[in-house]
Each structure stands twice: as C-alpha cells, then as structure tokens.
Scaffold this active site. Sequence first.
Site, PDB file in Angstrom:
ATOM      1  N   TRP A  86       1.094  -1.457   0.113  1.00 33.40           N
ATOM      2  CA  TRP A  86      -0.402  -0.438   0.031  1.00 33.40           C
ATOM      3  C   TRP A  86       0.725   1.026   0.040  1.00 33.40           C
ATOM      4  O   TRP A  86       1.673   0.742   0.521  1.00 33.40           O
ATOM      5  CB  TRP A  86      -0.833   0.206   1.173  1.00 33.40           C
ATOM      6  CG  TRP A  86      -2.170  -0.580   1.059  1.00 33.40           C
ATOM      7  CD1 TRP A  86      -2.297  -2.442   1.104  1.00 33.40           C
ATOM      8  CD2 TRP A  86      -3.695   0.231   1.425  1.00 33.40           C
ATOM      9  NE1 TRP A  86      -3.683  -2.746   1.254  1.00 33.40           N
ATOM     10  CE2 TRP A  86      -4.268  -1.164   1.018  1.00 33.40           C
ATOM     11  CE3 TRP A  86      -4.003   0.851   1.119  1.00 33.40           C
ATOM     12  CZ2 TRP A  86      -5.841  -0.766   1.030  1.00 33.40           C
ATOM     13  CZ3 TRP A  86      -5.379   1.275   1.078  1.00 33.40           C
ATOM     14  CH2 TRP A  86      -5.723  -0.307   1.275  1.00 33.40           C
ATOM     15  N   PHE A 119      11.358  -2.633  12.385  1.00 32.08           N
ATOM     16  CA  PHE A 119      10.161  -1.538  12.426  1.00 32.08           C
ATOM     17  C   PHE A 119      10.396  -1.131  11.452  1.00 32.08           C
ATOM     18  O   PHE A 119      10.284  -0.129  12.028  1.00 32.08           O
ATOM     19  CB  PHE A 119       9.872  -1.992  13.971  1.00 32.08           C
ATOM     20  CG  PHE A 119       7.508  -1.832  14.159  1.00 32.08           C
ATOM     21  CD1 PHE A 119       6.932  -2.671  13.441  1.00 32.08           C
ATOM     22  CD2 PHE A 119       7.651  -0.185  14.182  1.00 32.08           C
ATOM     23  CE1 PHE A 119       6.564  -2.235  13.021  1.00 32.08           C
ATOM     24  CE2 PHE A 119       6.725   0.067  14.197  1.00 32.08           C
ATOM     25  CZ  PHE A 119       5.746  -0.920  13.851  1.00 32.08           C
ATOM     26  N   ILE A 124      -1.780   4.794   6.823  1.00 33.90           N
ATOM     27  CA  ILE A 124      -2.304   5.893   6.967  1.00 33.90           C
ATOM     28  C   ILE A 124      -3.509   6.310   7.456  1.00 33.90           C
ATOM     29  O   ILE A 124      -4.886   5.637   7.151  1.00 33.90           O
ATOM     30  CB  ILE A 124      -2.305   6.642   5.183  1.00 33.90           C
ATOM     31  CG1 ILE A 124      -1.156   6.503   4.377  1.00 33.90           C
ATOM     32  CG2 ILE A 124      -2.823   8.323   5.309  1.00 33.90           C
ATOM     33  CD1 ILE A 124       0.267   7.529   4.829  1.00 33.90           C
ATOM     34  N   HIS A 176      -9.839   1.267  11.171  1.00 30.98           N
ATOM     35  CA  HIS A 176      -9.231   0.625  10.496  1.00 30.98           C
ATOM     36  C   HIS A 176      -8.409   0.283  11.025  1.00 30.98           C
ATOM     37  O   HIS A 176      -6.838  -0.535  10.669  1.00 30.98           O
ATOM     38  CB  HIS A 176      -9.201  -0.120   9.301  1.00 30.98           C
ATOM     39  CG  HIS A 176      -9.183  -0.825   8.539  1.00 30.98           C
ATOM     40  ND1 HIS A 176     -10.598  -1.922   8.325  1.00 30.98           N
ATOM     41  CD2 HIS A 176      -8.443  -1.152   7.623  1.00 30.98           C
ATOM     42  CE1 HIS A 176     -10.049  -3.211   7.882  1.00 30.98           C
ATOM     43  NE2 HIS A 176      -9.165  -2.637   7.200  1.00 30.98           N
ATOM     44  N   THR A 204     -12.141   5.540   9.784  1.00 25.10           N
ATOM     45  CA  THR A 204     -12.786   4.518  10.508  1.00 25.10           C
ATOM     46  C   THR A 204     -11.210   4.117  11.205  1.00 25.10           C
ATOM     47  O   THR A 204     -10.605   4.244  11.274  1.00 25.10           O
ATOM     48  CB  THR A 204     -13.693   3.709  10.028  1.00 25.10           C
ATOM     49  OG1 THR A 204     -11.431   2.548   8.961  1.00 25.10           O
ATOM     50  CG2 THR A 204     -13.948   3.833   8.251  1.00 25.10           C
ATOM     51  N   VAL A 215       3.386   1.115   5.607  1.00 23.73           N
ATOM     52  CA  VAL A 215       2.857   2.548   5.260  1.00 23.73           C
ATOM     53  C   VAL A 215       1.186   2.348   5.328  1.00 23.73           C
ATOM     54  O   VAL A 215       0.640   1.378   4.891  1.00 23.73           O
ATOM     55  CB  VAL A 215       3.058   2.823   4.014  1.00 23.73           C
ATOM     56  CG1 VAL A 215       2.847   5.136   4.230  1.00 23.73           C
ATOM     57  CG2 VAL A 215       4.076   2.883   3.393  1.00 23.73           C
TER      58      VAL A 215
HETATM   59  C1  DLZ Z   1      -6.927  -2.327   4.263  1.00 24.29           C
HETATM   60  C2  DLZ Z   1      -6.667  -1.736   4.144  1.00 24.29           C
HETATM   61  C3  DLZ Z   1      -6.183  -0.101   4.655  1.00 24.29           C
HETATM   62  C4  DLZ Z   1      -7.488   0.671   4.590  1.00 24.29           C
HETATM   63  N1  DLZ Z   1      -5.434   0.106   5.063  1.00 24.29           N
HETATM   64  C5  DLZ Z   1      -3.936   0.228   4.048  1.00 24.29           C
HETATM   65  C6  DLZ Z   1      -2.312   0.634   4.488  1.00 24.29           C
HETATM   66  O1  DLZ Z   1      -3.272   1.992   4.598  1.00 24.29           O
HETATM   67  N2  DLZ Z   1      -1.646   0.336   4.400  1.00 24.29           N
HETATM   68  C7  DLZ Z   1      -1.765  -1.367   4.426  1.00 24.29           C
HETATM   69  O2  DLZ Z   1       0.088  -1.465   4.685  1.00 24.29           O
HETATM   70  N3  DLZ Z   1      -2.303  -1.929   4.460  1.00 24.29           N
HETATM   71  C8  DLZ Z   1      -3.831  -1.609   4.994  1.00 24.29           C
HETATM   72  N4  DLZ Z   1      -5.227  -1.794   4.120  1.00 24.29           N
HETATM   73  C9  DLZ Z   1      -5.281  -3.311   3.586  1.00 24.29           C
HETATM   74  C10 DLZ Z   1      -4.875  -4.389   5.032  1.00 24.29           C
HETATM   75  O3  DLZ Z   1      -2.917  -4.288   5.740  1.00 24.29           O
HETATM   76  C11 DLZ Z   1      -4.824  -5.522   4.438  1.00 24.29           C
HETATM   77  O4  DLZ Z   1      -4.014  -6.264   2.924  1.00 24.29           O
HETATM   78  C12 DLZ Z   1      -5.847  -6.343   4.012  1.00 24.29           C
HETATM   79  O5  DLZ Z   1      -7.193  -6.267   5.222  1.00 24.29           O
HETATM   80  C13 DLZ Z   1      -6.214  -7.917   3.538  1.00 24.29           C
HETATM   81  O6  DLZ Z   1      -6.018  -8.677   4.612  1.00 24.29           O
END
Ligand code: DLZ
Length: 155
Positions: free
Chosen positions: A25, A113, A82, A88, A86, A80
């Site tokens: 991401w 880390f 962000i 999450h 929500t 990373v």
């Molecule tokens: C779902 C998600 C969201 C909303 N944001 C990020 C993020 O900012 N950075 C990141 O590394 N991963 C994000 N994910 C994905 C979750 O880490 C994970 O890959 C999914 O929930 C699938 O298991």
Amino acid sequence: MSGAGAPRVTTDGTGLRVAVIAASWHTQIMDGLLGGAERALEAAGVTDVTIVRVPGSFELPVAAARAAQQGFDAVVALGVVIRGGTPHFEYVCSAATMGLTDVAVRTGVPIGFGVLTCDNEVQAFERAGLPGSREDKGAEAAEAAVATAVALRAL
Ligand code: DLZ
C-alpha cells in the site's frame, strides 16, 4: 513520537542473511522505505538479501514468521499505514506491531520495525527516505535489524 535521538550506526553485517518483507500500500512511500533499507544493508556489508512483497501491513507478521523459520538471521518489515475515517487504522497498526513483536520474541530472530503509522501522507513522506524527506525509516529499520542480529551473538 519524535524521531529526534535516533541512532544512525552502521554495524558490520557481513555474512548475515536478511529478509526484507515489504507491504504494497502507498506505492511511492513504500519505494522510499525499500530503497532506504537496501542502501543501509549494502552499507552494512549484507549481500544475502531476499525481498518479498505482501499485500498490506496486516500480512507482514505471517511473512516475517516464515522468514524466521527458514533461517534468516534478521528480518526488516516495511509498511505504510495512513489513518482514514474508520477504526481500521488502529486494527491494522496493532496487528502489525503486535504480530511482528510476537514473531521476534518467539523465534529469537530480530525484526527491524519499518512500519510508518501516520495521520496523513505528508507525515509518511517526511519519513520515507525520499528526496526531500527529513527521515529515512527504511534505513533505520534495516540498521536496527542488523545491529540486533550482531548484538544477540554476544548473549
Ligand atoms: C485495508 C487496508 C487499509 C484500509 N489501509 C491500509 C494501509 O494504509 N496500509 C496497509 O499496509 N494496508 C492497508 N490495508 C490492507 C491491510 O493491511 C490488509 O492487506 C487487508 O486487510 C487484507 O488482509
């Protein structure tokens, strides 16, 4: 958390096998973290480097656990996350942090880390080790993993 006071020591990591596990991401910032980690490993004399990409930071612990089982001397975990609108953010950050801590303590394989947990993209960019960034958290994570692998030899 302030980045002031971070040590930037290059330990001799010659002969170490290091796995870099990188989430996917936020591509540009991830590229910066990965570049910083690669530069730091090269500076430490680590030539045996395996890079594995996983989808998100939530997947970092399971991949780090596999690397630890496969005999790597150290792992560098990069991601990373962000903050959004929500809860999450809290769940992904806490799963990555606690999962990686658990893997390191349980297996005895040090994990650097390098997961940025930021309120916005500007904060993440400032720490990404890109041209114009103030900090290089990918390099710091790699340096910490190598230094800890070497330090553990004395115990
Ligand atoms: C779902 C998600 C969201 C909303 N944001 C990020 C993020 O900012 N950075 C990141 O590394 N991963 C994000 N994910 C994905 C979750 O880490 C994970 O890959 C999914 O929930 C699938 O298991």
